[in-house]
Write a protein that holds these residues in place. Structure first.
Motif, PDB file in Angstrom:
ATOM      1  N   LEU A 413       0.838  -1.197   0.000  1.00 20.11           N
ATOM      2  CA  LEU A 413       0.000   0.000   0.000  1.00 20.11           C
ATOM      3  C   LEU A 413       0.875   1.250   0.000  1.00 20.11           C
ATOM      4  O   LEU A 413       1.500   1.589   1.002  1.00 20.11           O
ATOM      5  N   SER A 414       0.901   1.928  -1.106  1.00 15.52           N
ATOM      6  CA  SER A 414       1.580   3.219  -1.202  1.00 15.52           C
ATOM      7  C   SER A 414       0.615   4.317  -0.777  1.00 15.52           C
ATOM      8  O   SER A 414      -0.591   4.098  -0.679  1.00 15.52           O
ATOM      9  N   PRO A 415       1.110   5.526  -0.501  1.00 23.84           N
ATOM     10  CA  PRO A 415       0.199   6.632  -0.143  1.00 23.84           C
ATOM     11  C   PRO A 415      -0.858   6.902  -1.203  1.00 23.84           C
ATOM     12  O   PRO A 415      -2.005   7.224  -0.878  1.00 23.84           O
ATOM     13  N   VAL A 416      -0.515   6.765  -2.469  1.00 20.93           N
ATOM     14  CA  VAL A 416      -1.499   6.994  -3.536  1.00 20.93           C
ATOM     15  C   VAL A 416      -2.594   5.944  -3.490  1.00 20.93           C
ATOM     16  O   VAL A 416      -3.797   6.263  -3.585  1.00 20.93           O
ATOM     17  N   ALA A 420      -6.569   6.415  -2.627  1.00 23.01           N
ATOM     18  CA  ALA A 420      -7.619   5.961  -3.540  1.00 23.01           C
ATOM     19  C   ALA A 420      -8.611   5.054  -2.828  1.00 23.01           C
ATOM     20  O   ALA A 420      -9.834   5.146  -3.047  1.00 23.01           O
ATOM     21  N   LEU A 421      -8.117   4.173  -1.931  1.00 23.16           N
ATOM     22  CA  LEU A 421      -9.012   3.299  -1.182  1.00 23.16           C
ATOM     23  C   LEU A 421      -9.917   4.097  -0.255  1.00 23.16           C
ATOM     24  O   LEU A 421     -11.117   3.808  -0.127  1.00 23.16           O
ATOM     25  N   ILE A 422      -9.370   5.105   0.405  1.00 21.06           N
ATOM     26  CA  ILE A 422     -10.187   5.941   1.292  1.00 21.06           C
ATOM     27  C   ILE A 422     -11.256   6.677   0.479  1.00 21.06           C
ATOM     28  O   ILE A 422     -12.424   6.768   0.887  1.00 21.06           O
ATOM     29  N   ALA A 423     -10.865   7.203  -0.686  1.00 21.72           N
ATOM     30  CA  ALA A 423     -11.830   7.896  -1.538  1.00 21.72           C
ATOM     31  C   ALA A 423     -12.940   6.951  -1.991  1.00 21.72           C
ATOM     32  O   ALA A 423     -14.124   7.327  -2.007  1.00 21.72           O
ATOM     33  N   MET A 424     -12.579   5.712  -2.358  1.00 17.46           N
ATOM     34  CA  MET A 424     -13.590   4.734  -2.766  1.00 17.46           C
ATOM     35  C   MET A 424     -14.523   4.396  -1.615  1.00 17.46           C
ATOM     36  O   MET A 424     -15.743   4.263  -1.808  1.00 17.46           O
TER      37      MET A 424
END
Length: 462
Positions: A413-416, A420-424
């Motif tokens: 898990l990279s910061p990007v 993206a997971l949090i946004a989803m």
């Protein structure tokens, strides 16, 4: 080999047919099972094993014969082939061990009462006809329909009909609006049934013209919605992919021809019952051809045509596997090998297809669930709604999430990716949150002029 000392006996009614090369250019052959009316694709490697097959031969002697013929086979490969043959009932079961194997398979494949009811509610196939002899006898009577001149005349009439409809578009739209009534829907239903019956016979005749056997025609119920089908499995023996695609498109072509003729008839006929019948056939033919059969997102004619066109067999299963692989790679950095070795262009096409199908099926099954909920009485409607949502939407999602949890140690898990997971997750929660039933908005209440009338001659004093 584990528990295997002698080769099992192959069934004598099986047929071996040469098939066209696969999408990688590798030669293939087909094993045809006339009892199950099924075709099994095998590679050149499996063909080499079957060419030297001797029923009941000792495994050691068989492997020595293969090596003497310059075919170097590992015992694991042979065991895998035997398992494949046994799993698909391609070997004889003459002894007690074979009978026990069949009994175990029958018990393993037997569903519970609940699972049987659920499967029959979601999908059931009912064969109604064995039309092969009828199609063979009547094929000469309809052969003229396949003549190029006849097809050219029909297409020309359709183009002229569409041109004339464009000249009186207001009348056509007005007729369409008037047809959206209780009686109009009955006529649309009759037109739909007639067109779909002719659609299936078009598939059957197209297969018979190529010398294929049409095993059955019948009715399939998908979530209690009836759909006609024609079993054209025998077209797998056709090596020319273009001719096989012609069988797939036969029903769609007939619907377009009916729509062309009906459109032309609606233009030239006077007002009356025949003109109304032509209108219902024309609109039903155009709409079902464009909205149902052409779409590759469901397993109808458009799907099989698209699969043959891009050269990917079993497109939906393989596309979904590729889509899951790419999704895990993008979201979690799971570096699994790609399940298919396609070039970049074909991989991109299949990925777009897979994700488009997922989105389409989500909204389609959600709409079907809502429709079933409102059509049935509340208790049954609620139960069927939950079954629809779980089986078609929630179950695949939960199964994929279970894989994510099992593979958590492989995630990078990279910061990007984390962002993206949090946004989803935020978008998912926002979509799942019910809309408020009441809304507060600023408004101005104004008095409107009122007129008061006395029922008899008089004067209003208060």
């Amino acid at each position: 080999m584990t528990g295997l000392t002698h080769l099992p006996a192959l069934r004598e009614d099986l047929k071996l047919l040469e098939e066209q090369a696969d999408e990688y250019g590798e030669a293939r052959w087909l094993i045809f099972d006339p009892v199950q009316n099924r075709y099994f694709s095998i590679s050149r490697r499996a063909l080499d094993l079957l060419k030297h097959w001797r029923n009941g031969a000792e495994i050691t002697a068989y492997l020595q014969d293969l090596r003497a013929s310059d075919v170097d086979v590992q015992p694991a490969e042979l065991e895998e082939l035997v398992v494949f043959l046994a799993r698909n009932d391609l070997i004889l079961s003459r002894d007690a061990a074979g009978a026990e194997r069949l009994i175990k398979r029958a018990k393993a494949g037997r569903r519970s009462t609940e699972a049987t009811l659920l499967h029959n509610y979601l999908f059931v196939r009912i064969p109604l006809l064995k039309p092969d002899r009828f199609l063979a006898r009547t094929l000469p009577a309809v052969a003229w329909l396949y003549h190029r001149r006849v097809v050219g005349v029909v297409i020309t009439m359709g183009v002229l009909g569409l041109f004339m409809v464009s000249r009186q578009w207001d009348v056509f739209i007005g007729t369409f609006r008037q047809s959206l009534s209780a009686g109009g829907w009955i006529y649309y239903g009759l037109a739909f049934v007639v067109i779909k019956i002719l659609h299936e016979f078009a598939h059957g005749y197209a297969a018979k013209r190529l010398g294929c056997r049409v095993a059955s025609m019948g009715l399939a119920l998908i979530v209690l919605f009836p759909i006609l089908y024609t079993d054209t499995t025998d077209t797998w023996r056709i090596r020319d992919r273009a001719r096989r695609m012609g069988v797939v498109l036969a029903g769609l072509k007939l619907e377009i021809y009916i729509a062309c003729l009906a459109t032309f008839a609606w233009v030239i006929l006077p007002d009356g019952q025949w003109r109304s019948a032509a209108f219902y056939l024309a609109t039903t033919g155009w709409l079902t051809s464009a909205l149902v059969n052409l779409s590759p997102l469901l397993r109808f004619d458009g799907y099989y045509f698209f699969s043959d066109w891009i050269g990917v067999e079993n497109l939906q299963h393989r596309g979904f596997a590729l889509g899951r692989w790419r999704l895990r790679q993008l979201l979690f950095g799971i570096d699994d090998p790609c399940p298919e070795h396609w070039d970049a262009r074909k991989r991109r096409v299949v990925l777009i297809y897979a994700y488009a199908t997922w989105i389409y099926r989500f909204f389609l099954f959600l709409g079907i669930a809502l429709l079933v909920y409102h059509l049935a009485f509340k208790l049954l409607g609620l139960f069927l709604f939950v079954v629809e949502i779980y089986w078609f939407i929630a179950r695949p999602i939960f199964r994929e999430m279970a894989v994510w949890w099992q593979r958590r140690s492989d995630m990078r898990l990279s910061p990007v990716r984390l962002g993206a997971l949090i946004a989803m997750a935020v978008v998912f929660i926002w979509l799942a949150t019910p809309l408020p039933r009441q809304m507060s908005l600023p408004a101005v209440l104004e008095a409107e002029r009122q007129a008061v009338f006395a029922p008899e001659a008089g004067q209003v004093v208060a």
